[in-house]
Design an enzyme around this catalytic site. Structure first.
Site, PDB file in Angstrom:
ATOM      1  N   GLY A   1      47.102  37.428  41.155  1.00 54.35           N
ATOM      2  CA  GLY A   1      47.208  37.732  42.580  1.00 54.35           C
ATOM      3  C   GLY A   1      48.613  37.837  43.139  1.00 54.35           C
TER       4      GLY A   1
ATOM      5  CD  GLU B   1      48.545  30.991  43.796  1.00 56.66           C
ATOM      6  OE1 GLU B   1      48.650  32.152  43.355  1.00 56.66           O
ATOM      7  OE2 GLU B   1      47.790  30.135  43.310  1.00 56.66           O
TER       8      GLU B   1
ATOM      9  CE  LYS C   1      41.733  32.561  53.080  1.00 54.47           C
ATOM     10  NZ  LYS C   1      40.435  32.739  52.423  1.00 54.47           N
TER      11      LYS C   1
ATOM     12  CG  PHE D   1      37.790  36.551  50.809  1.00 54.58           C
ATOM     13  CD1 PHE D   1      37.881  35.341  50.125  1.00 54.58           C
ATOM     14  CD2 PHE D   1      38.032  37.728  50.124  1.00 54.58           C
ATOM     15  CE1 PHE D   1      38.205  35.311  48.777  1.00 54.58           C
ATOM     16  CE2 PHE D   1      38.358  37.711  48.768  1.00 54.58           C
ATOM     17  CZ  PHE D   1      38.438  36.503  48.094  1.00 54.58           C
TER      18      PHE D   1
ATOM     19  CG  ASP E   1      40.823  39.376  43.072  1.00 52.77           C
ATOM     20  OD1 ASP E   1      41.484  38.377  43.414  1.00 52.77           O
ATOM     21  OD2 ASP E   1      39.800  39.309  42.366  1.00 52.77           O
TER      22      ASP E   1
ATOM     23  NE  ARG F   1      43.733  41.427  40.811  1.00 59.11           N
ATOM     24  CZ  ARG F   1      43.614  40.129  41.055  1.00 59.11           C
ATOM     25  NH1 ARG F   1      44.338  39.574  41.984  1.00 59.11           N
ATOM     26  NH2 ARG F   1      42.773  39.384  40.361  1.00 59.11           N
TER      27      ARG F   1
END
Ligand code: IMP
Ligand code: MG
Length: 186
Positions: free
Chosen positions: A44, A99, A131, A152, A159, A165
């Site tokens: 990610g 990240e 989040k 989301f 993804d 992505r």
């Protein structure tokens, strides 16, 4: 493309680029005169990582790690598996783990605990998104691109079931995609 799957755009290419530049400047100031090993968490964070490292003006090394706490879908399994380890030792090095998003915090808590046992000189975490309302374990990132609500998101590396992505913006995934029953109700 993806008209049905995208609820709305959350961050545009321009907003992302501006924030990534700021993060790069902040990291460059904090590590001025030092070397830093930037660790990309696959998959990610790859796109954020590629943009971020180019905004850092110190000596940078790069390495990659893959862990997963997610099966398919939108909720964590709570278990963290290391699927690909770093290629080089980090003992005595300044390390920043990069990240895509901190959600429950499970993945990064497990990963940073593991990396600390290898005695880096310093260890910090830079996450593109955060989040905080979803946190299940006590974990805080050191550099955060954007804080977001409990929705989301997809795109810019993130993804849903390995798709989306390649979207250049960060978008909110339409809930109908992961809750197909909503479709029937409509
Ligand atoms: P955590 O262990 O719950 O913090 O999970 C973090 C991982 O979950 C991230 O690295 C993502 O791969 C995934 N994730 C969490 N929220 C989202 C989201 O909104 N979109 C895409 N992936 C997400
Ligand atoms: Mg991830």
């Amino acid at each position: 493309m993806y008209e049905k799957e995208i609820k709305r755009v959350l961050f545009t290419k321009e907003q992302i680029a501006a924030r990534v530049k700021e993060l790069g400047e902040e990291i460059s100031r904090d590590y001025a005169g030092e070397s830093v090993t930037m660790v990309c968490t696959l998959r990610g964070a790859t796109i954020f990582f590629a943009d971020l490292v180019r905004e850092i003006k110190c000596d940078v090394e790069i390495d990659f790690v893959a862990c997963s706490s997610y099966g398919s879908g939108t909720t964590t399994s709570g278990e963290v598996k290391m699927q690909k380890d770093l290629s080089s030792p980090i003992e005595g090095k300044n390390v920043i783990v990069v990240e895509d998003i901190i959600d429950t915090g499970t993945t990064l808590l497990a990963l940073t605990r593991l990396l600390k046992t290898r005695n880096p000189k310093s260890l910090k975490v830079c996450s593109f998104l955060d989040k905080p309302s979803r946190r299940k374990v006590d974990f805080k990132g050191d550099y955060i691109g954007f804080e977001i609500e409990n929705e989301f998101v997809i795109g810019y590396g993130l993804d849903y079931n390995q798709k989306f992505r390649n979207l250049p913006e960060v978008c909110i995934l339409a809930p109908e995609v992961y809750m197909p029953d909503l479709n029937k109700a409509l």
